[in-house]
Write a protein that holds these residues in place. Structure first.
Motif, PDB file in Angstrom:
ATOM      1  N   ARG A 117      51.843  28.227  28.913  1.00 38.86           N
ATOM      2  CA  ARG A 117      50.812  29.196  28.555  1.00 38.86           C
ATOM      3  C   ARG A 117      51.357  30.611  28.364  1.00 38.86           C
ATOM      4  N   VAL A 118      52.396  30.712  27.555  1.00 34.27           N
ATOM      5  CA  VAL A 118      52.913  32.035  27.210  1.00 34.27           C
ATOM      6  C   VAL A 118      51.897  32.732  26.311  1.00 34.27           C
ATOM      7  N   ASP A 119      51.986  34.058  26.249  1.00 37.88           N
ATOM      8  CA  ASP A 119      50.995  34.814  25.486  1.00 37.88           C
ATOM      9  C   ASP A 119      51.110  34.569  23.983  1.00 37.88           C
ATOM     10  N   GLN A 120      52.326  34.556  23.478  1.00 37.43           N
ATOM     11  CA  GLN A 120      52.549  34.282  22.062  1.00 37.43           C
ATOM     12  C   GLN A 120      53.928  33.675  21.852  1.00 37.43           C
ATOM     13  N   MET A 121      54.088  33.030  20.695  1.00 36.90           N
ATOM     14  CA  MET A 121      55.356  32.385  20.362  1.00 36.90           C
ATOM     15  C   MET A 121      55.845  32.889  19.008  1.00 36.90           C
ATOM     16  N   MET A 122      57.173  33.005  18.896  1.00 35.16           N
ATOM     17  CA  MET A 122      57.798  33.325  17.614  1.00 35.16           C
ATOM     18  C   MET A 122      58.671  32.152  17.198  1.00 35.16           C
ATOM     19  N   LEU A 123      58.764  31.952  15.879  1.00 33.57           N
ATOM     20  CA  LEU A 123      59.572  30.877  15.317  1.00 33.57           C
ATOM     21  C   LEU A 123      60.648  31.462  14.411  1.00 33.57           C
ATOM     22  N   SER A 124      61.790  30.800  14.365  1.00 31.21           N
ATOM     23  CA  SER A 124      62.804  31.206  13.405  1.00 31.21           C
ATOM     24  C   SER A 124      63.619  30.007  12.974  1.00 31.21           C
ATOM     25  N   PRO A 125      63.639  29.709  11.661  1.00 31.57           N
ATOM     26  CA  PRO A 125      64.593  28.703  11.189  1.00 31.57           C
ATOM     27  C   PRO A 125      65.995  29.257  11.383  1.00 31.57           C
TER      28      PRO A 125
ATOM     29  N   ALA B 237      64.504  43.723   4.242  1.00 31.15           N
ATOM     30  CA  ALA B 237      65.324  43.934   5.438  1.00 31.15           C
ATOM     31  C   ALA B 237      65.272  45.374   5.935  1.00 31.15           C
ATOM     32  N   TRP B 238      65.013  46.321   5.046  1.00 27.95           N
ATOM     33  CA  TRP B 238      64.948  47.724   5.463  1.00 27.95           C
ATOM     34  C   TRP B 238      63.826  47.987   6.466  1.00 27.95           C
ATOM     35  N   ALA B 239      62.820  47.077   6.528  1.00 36.91           N
ATOM     36  CA  ALA B 239      61.682  47.288   7.426  1.00 36.91           C
ATOM     37  C   ALA B 239      61.973  46.857   8.856  1.00 36.91           C
TER      38      ALA B 239
ATOM     39  N   TYR C  62      70.220  42.470  10.263  1.00 36.94           N
ATOM     40  CA  TYR C  62      70.688  41.948  11.548  1.00 36.94           C
ATOM     41  C   TYR C  62      71.685  40.803  11.388  1.00 36.94           C
ATOM     42  N   LEU C  63      71.599  40.071  10.265  1.00 28.75           N
ATOM     43  CA  LEU C  63      72.391  38.854  10.089  1.00 28.75           C
ATOM     44  C   LEU C  63      73.648  39.042   9.264  1.00 28.75           C
TER      45      LEU C  63
ATOM     46  N   HIS D  33      62.612  35.687  10.175  1.00 22.91           N
ATOM     47  CA  HIS D  33      61.515  36.643  10.263  1.00 22.91           C
ATOM     48  C   HIS D  33      61.984  38.088  10.163  1.00 22.91           C
ATOM     49  N   CYS D  34      63.259  38.363  10.468  1.00 25.60           N
ATOM     50  CA  CYS D  34      63.739  39.741  10.379  1.00 25.60           C
ATOM     51  C   CYS D  34      63.776  40.242   8.936  1.00 25.60           C
TER      52      CYS D  34
END
Length: 333
Positions: A192-200, A257-259, A273-274, A309-310
């Motif tokens: 029951r975490v507040d939110q989840m993030m996904l990344s391929p 990516a600038w954002a 970042y990558l 997502h970045c």
């Protein structure tokens, strides 16, 4: 709902301000890396491949705060390495919270028992714990047994203390739709975490494991199956609906990516970042002296399979703010 209402309102106001000022490029989220050292050696990450002299360095608090203030981003993601190894990480967080920045501290959660007493719950602060699968899968990803169990125990403790907890899960070609569904169900319904993030998984060039990064077609196929049968609406994501549409191939975007600029011990990383095509001395220099038209899928071969997502979450956010229909959809979740 995806993004918390307080954060959504603040970011929305920030976007309106940029539009009124007619700024074409600006920071939404800053990826702040105050160190590269880590207490794990994950196969899909190459941060600890930096020289030993670099791994010993820790960014001064004043330098970290100055970078945040310079770019003006309302959201700060503190990454690394393992940020809890920084001797003054709680000071950095406290200073940013005082400035009402929304801070996500990315961590593998192993050092939480030693550090937790130095932090205080706040609507502007959340732990972002890396969980890349259930026990066997996660421990294999971080190349160490027992990490999943420790992370879960520590998450439960910080939840008990009133902290907001989010998770960040990276998925590789070794994941199946069922394995992704199982970990999301666990994080959403059991932990029951507040939110989840996904990344391929993105092809980080310093990562020891170069064989299991997802391509665009594989990513879309994976998430199309994961989100099928209405499951997506049952899960609490820290993403805009349009980014989730993007993951399963319902829409396509160009990278912005600038954002979500990355600031580390080396400076402002170009272009993202990558990828490391040099560093700028200031955020304005990064914006002005980077040929942004040279990057992105169809432009640079290194970007061909990136759906991280970045690069694409800010595009989705900007598209959401430009559409009344999508804005209403984002509020409804």
């Amino acid at each position: 709902m995806g993004i918390p209402m307080r954060q959504a309102i603040r970011v929305g106001a920030y976007l309106v301000k940029q539009k009124l000022a007619r700024r074409e490029k600006f920071a939404l989220t800053l990826e702040l890396e105050p160190l590269f050292a880590c207490n794990l050696a994950c196969a899909g990450c190459g941060k600890i491949q930096h020289p030993a002299s670099t791994l010993k360095q820790r960014m001064p608090v004043a330098q970290a705060i100055a970078a945040v203030e310079e770019c003006g981003a309302p959201v700060v993601s503190i990454a690394g390495g393992e940020p809890l190894m920084h001797p003054e990480i709680e000071v950095i967080v406290d200073e940013l919270v005082k400035r009402k920045k929304f801070v996500y501290l990315c961590t593998n959660a192993l050092l939480l028992p030693r550090k937790i007493d130095k932090f205080r719950p706040s609507p502007y602060f959340a732990w972002a714990v890396h969980i890349d699968g259930l026990e066997e899968r996660h421990d294999a990803s971080v190349c160490k047994q027992g990490v999943f169990a420790q992370a879960v125990d520590n998450v439960k403790e910080v939840q008990r203390r009133g902290f907001r907890v989010t998770t960040n899960s990276t998925f590789f070609t070794s994941d199946t739709p069922q394995s992704v569904i199982e970990v999301l169900e666990y994080l959403n319904n059991d932990l029951r975490v507040d939110q989840m993030m996904l990344s391929p998984a993105y092809a980080y060039d310093k990562a020891p494991d170069q064989e299991h990064f997802l391509g665009v077609t594989e990513t879309r196929e994976l998430f199309r199956k994961v989100f099928a049968d209405g499951r997506r609406k049952k899960w609490r994501f820290n993403h805009s609906p349009l980014f989730l549409d993007f993951l399963e191939g319902k829409v396509d975007f160009q990278c912005t990516a600038w954002a979500i600029p990355s600031y580390s011990l080396y400076g402002w990383q170009r272009p993202c970042y990558l990828m490391s095509d040099g560093y700028a001395g200031s955020y304005q220099e990064l914006l002005a002296d980077t040929d942004w038209s040279a990057y992105g899928r169809g432009r640079d071969p290194r970007c061909a399979n990136c759906m991280a997502h970045c690069g694409y979450e800010p595009t989705a956010v900007l598209a959401t703010m430009g559409s009344l229909r999508e804005s209403i959809r984002a509020v409804r979740g």
